[in-house]
Design a protein around this motif. Sequence first.
Motif, PDB file in Angstrom:
ATOM      1  N   ILE A 129     -13.595 -92.806 -19.348  1.00  0.00           N
ATOM      2  CA  ILE A 129     -13.211 -92.632 -17.944  1.00  0.00           C
ATOM      3  C   ILE A 129     -12.570 -93.904 -17.404  1.00  0.00           C
ATOM      4  CG2 ILE A 129     -14.132 -92.351 -15.602  1.00  0.00           C
ATOM      5  CD1 ILE A 129     -16.172 -90.369 -16.824  1.00  0.00           C
ATOM      6  N   ASP A 130     -13.167 -95.060 -17.706  1.00  0.00           N
ATOM      7  CA  ASP A 130     -12.615 -96.345 -17.259  1.00  0.00           C
ATOM      8  C   ASP A 130     -11.180 -96.517 -17.741  1.00  0.00           C
ATOM      9  OD1 ASP A 130     -14.935 -97.021 -15.958  1.00  0.00           O
ATOM     10  OD2 ASP A 130     -15.717 -98.267 -17.593  1.00  0.00           O
ATOM     11  N   ASP A 131     -10.968 -96.255 -19.030  1.00  0.00           N
ATOM     12  CA  ASP A 131      -9.631 -96.428 -19.601  1.00  0.00           C
ATOM     13  C   ASP A 131      -8.638 -95.465 -18.961  1.00  0.00           C
ATOM     14  OD1 ASP A 131     -10.654 -98.355 -21.267  1.00  0.00           O
ATOM     15  OD2 ASP A 131     -10.846 -97.023 -23.008  1.00  0.00           O
ATOM     16  N   SER A 132      -9.060 -94.229 -18.780  1.00  0.00           N
ATOM     17  CA  SER A 132      -8.152 -93.228 -18.227  1.00  0.00           C
ATOM     18  C   SER A 132      -7.832 -93.507 -16.766  1.00  0.00           C
ATOM     19  CB  SER A 132      -8.765 -91.835 -18.377  1.00  0.00           C
ATOM     20  OG  SER A 132      -8.949 -91.511 -19.743  1.00  0.00           O
ATOM     21  N   LEU A 133      -8.823 -93.966 -16.008  1.00  0.00           N
ATOM     22  CA  LEU A 133      -8.591 -94.278 -14.599  1.00  0.00           C
ATOM     23  C   LEU A 133      -7.591 -95.418 -14.454  1.00  0.00           C
ATOM     24  CD1 LEU A 133     -12.174 -94.033 -13.055  1.00  0.00           C
ATOM     25  CD2 LEU A 133     -10.295 -92.413 -12.815  1.00  0.00           C
ATOM     26  N   THR A 134      -7.685 -96.387 -15.354  1.00  0.00           N
ATOM     27  CA  THR A 134      -6.723 -97.491 -15.335  1.00  0.00           C
ATOM     28  C   THR A 134      -5.311 -96.965 -15.575  1.00  0.00           C
ATOM     29  OG1 THR A 134      -8.389 -99.051 -16.119  1.00  0.00           O
ATOM     30  CG2 THR A 134      -6.076 -99.678 -16.394  1.00  0.00           C
ATOM     31  N   GLN A 135      -5.173 -96.033 -16.515  1.00  0.00           N
ATOM     32  CA  GLN A 135      -3.863 -95.456 -16.812  1.00  0.00           C
ATOM     33  C   GLN A 135      -3.331 -94.615 -15.652  1.00  0.00           C
ATOM     34  OE1 GLN A 135      -4.043 -93.357 -20.558  1.00  0.00           O
ATOM     35  NE2 GLN A 135      -5.040 -95.063 -21.608  1.00  0.00           N
ATOM     36  N   LEU A 136      -4.242 -93.980 -14.905  1.00  0.00           N
ATOM     37  CA  LEU A 136      -3.808 -93.159 -13.763  1.00  0.00           C
ATOM     38  C   LEU A 136      -3.262 -94.003 -12.618  1.00  0.00           C
ATOM     39  CD1 LEU A 136      -6.607 -90.450 -13.466  1.00  0.00           C
ATOM     40  CD2 LEU A 136      -4.221 -90.069 -14.082  1.00  0.00           C
ATOM     41  N   GLN A 137      -3.657 -95.286 -12.583  1.00  0.00           N
ATOM     42  CA  GLN A 137      -3.189 -96.211 -11.543  1.00  0.00           C
ATOM     43  C   GLN A 137      -3.488 -95.666 -10.130  1.00  0.00           C
ATOM     44  OE1 GLN A 137       0.998 -96.746 -12.611  1.00  0.00           O
ATOM     45  NE2 GLN A 137       0.488 -98.557 -13.809  1.00  0.00           N
ATOM     46  N   ILE A 138      -4.727 -95.266  -9.924  1.00  0.00           N
ATOM     47  CA  ILE A 138      -5.114 -94.734  -8.613  1.00  0.00           C
ATOM     48  C   ILE A 138      -5.519 -95.836  -7.638  1.00  0.00           C
ATOM     49  CG2 ILE A 138      -5.829 -92.514  -9.559  1.00  0.00           C
ATOM     50  CD1 ILE A 138      -8.710 -93.467  -9.416  1.00  0.00           C
ATOM     51  N   GLY A 139      -5.553 -97.068  -8.129  1.00  0.00           N
ATOM     52  CA  GLY A 139      -5.900 -98.178  -7.249  1.00  0.00           C
ATOM     53  C   GLY A 139      -7.338 -98.622  -7.448  1.00  0.00           C
ATOM     54  N   ASP A 140      -7.588 -99.899  -7.164  1.00  0.00           N
ATOM     55  CA  ASP A 140      -8.917-100.476  -7.400  1.00  0.00           C
ATOM     56  C   ASP A 140      -9.988 -99.816  -6.542  1.00  0.00           C
ATOM     57  OD1 ASP A 140      -7.786-102.177  -9.233  1.00  0.00           O
ATOM     58  OD2 ASP A 140      -7.633-103.870  -7.829  1.00  0.00           O
ATOM     59  N   GLU A 141      -9.666 -99.547  -5.278  1.00  0.00           N
ATOM     60  CA  GLU A 141     -10.680 -98.995  -4.383  1.00  0.00           C
ATOM     61  C   GLU A 141     -11.090 -97.590  -4.819  1.00  0.00           C
ATOM     62  OE1 GLU A 141     -11.556 -98.565   0.378  1.00  0.00           O
ATOM     63  OE2 GLU A 141      -9.502 -98.367  -0.324  1.00  0.00           O
ATOM     64  N   ALA A 142     -10.112 -96.759  -5.115  1.00  0.00           N
ATOM     65  CA  ALA A 142     -10.426 -95.396  -5.553  1.00  0.00           C
ATOM     66  C   ALA A 142     -11.187 -95.416  -6.875  1.00  0.00           C
ATOM     67  CB  ALA A 142      -9.145 -94.583  -5.680  1.00  0.00           C
ATOM     68  N   GLN A 143     -10.810 -96.332  -7.772  1.00  0.00           N
ATOM     69  CA  GLN A 143     -11.506 -96.436  -9.044  1.00  0.00           C
ATOM     70  C   GLN A 143     -12.955 -96.864  -8.824  1.00  0.00           C
ATOM     71  OE1 GLN A 143      -9.155 -98.270 -12.029  1.00  0.00           O
ATOM     72  NE2 GLN A 143     -10.800 -98.450 -13.527  1.00  0.00           N
ATOM     73  N   ALA A 144     -13.164 -97.751  -7.858  1.00  0.00           N
ATOM     74  CA  ALA A 144     -14.534 -98.176  -7.540  1.00  0.00           C
ATOM     75  C   ALA A 144     -15.351 -97.018  -6.982  1.00  0.00           C
ATOM     76  CB  ALA A 144     -14.507 -99.330  -6.537  1.00  0.00           C
ATOM     77  N   TRP A 145     -14.706 -96.143  -6.187  1.00  0.00           N
ATOM     78  CA  TRP A 145     -15.404 -94.958  -5.662  1.00  0.00           C
ATOM     79  C   TRP A 145     -15.927 -94.099  -6.798  1.00  0.00           C
ATOM     80  CZ3 TRP A 145     -11.629 -92.783  -1.393  1.00  0.00           C
ATOM     81  CH2 TRP A 145     -11.630 -93.655  -0.304  1.00  0.00           C
ATOM     82  N   VAL A 146     -15.088 -93.895  -7.813  1.00  0.00           N
ATOM     83  CA  VAL A 146     -15.497 -93.071  -8.944  1.00  0.00           C
ATOM     84  C   VAL A 146     -16.694 -93.698  -9.649  1.00  0.00           C
ATOM     85  CG1 VAL A 146     -14.787 -92.086 -11.156  1.00  0.00           C
ATOM     86  CG2 VAL A 146     -13.165 -92.159  -9.250  1.00  0.00           C
ATOM     87  N   GLN A 147     -16.613 -94.996  -9.892  1.00  0.00           N
ATOM     88  CA  GLN A 147     -17.704 -95.674 -10.593  1.00  0.00           C
ATOM     89  C   GLN A 147     -19.004 -95.627  -9.791  1.00  0.00           C
ATOM     90  OE1 GLN A 147     -17.392 -96.345 -13.595  1.00  0.00           O
ATOM     91  NE2 GLN A 147     -15.167 -96.233 -13.780  1.00  0.00           N
ATOM     92  N   GLN A 148     -18.900 -95.791  -8.486  1.00  0.00           N
ATOM     93  CA  GLN A 148     -20.093 -95.723  -7.644  1.00  0.00           C
ATOM     94  C   GLN A 148     -20.722 -94.338  -7.713  1.00  0.00           C
ATOM     95  OE1 GLN A 148     -18.835 -96.877  -3.718  1.00  0.00           O
ATOM     96  NE2 GLN A 148     -18.251 -98.942  -4.361  1.00  0.00           N
ATOM     97  N   ALA A 149     -19.880 -93.312  -7.688  1.00  0.00           N
ATOM     98  CA  ALA A 149     -20.395 -91.941  -7.743  1.00  0.00           C
ATOM     99  C   ALA A 149     -21.047 -91.652  -9.089  1.00  0.00           C
ATOM    100  CB  ALA A 149     -19.258 -90.946  -7.482  1.00  0.00           C
TER     101      ALA A 149
END
Length: 220
Positions: A129-149
């Motif tokens: 998930i981490d690798d794929s989220l980086t590739q999606l380039q959704i932004g640091d804040e949105a990526q942090a939301w996913v990790q928190q959830a």
Amino acid sequence: MKNSWMQQIQSLLGQKSGSNSSTEGIGKLLAPGALGGLVGVLLANKSSRKLVGKFGKFGKNALIIGGSAAAGAVLWNKYKSRVKDTHQDEPQFGMQSTPVDLRAKRLVQALVFAAKSDGHIDDNERRAIDDSLTQLQIGDEAQAWVQQAIEQPLNPDALALGVKNEEEALEVYYLSCMVIDVDHFMERGYLDALARSLKIPDDVKQGIEGDVNQKKRELA
């Protein structure tokens, strides 16, 4: 598909972007490709999810053509009315709406909770998930939301806590139903608990699940 549920959500949340970097991040996350990609990432290792392979093929339409477009405007308004009736003990319910950033965060949380409703997300899945989220380039804040959830315990009450009106309740349940294919007792239990937390009556709950299942059959 101008009146699709997902486009309504994107219009409500994603199009309210301004110069604020936080809001721009919301817009990026709720763009069809990014949101569809997020769902695909979250479900990629869930073999029981029959629609996973269709996210790339159908793009934004694979998420859901729900809301008034799927149920019909008359039935959708009935859903809203029925949900509002169940909140009569909350005088402020339906009088307010959740701020745009928190509403987007809730949708992300709903996606993640639905994705892990049949168990948990293990370390290998998290790395993927981490690798794929980086590739999606959704932004640091949105990526942090996913990790928190991902780190939060599965808690339907937490999703329902800040819901301020019937539209918000329905969008959370619709999205959760779209992500989950009920083929495990834990998934069924999660959806039932979420409906109770959102105070969605049984007839509306059954109607939504029927709408979603019909759309899934069409996409299949």
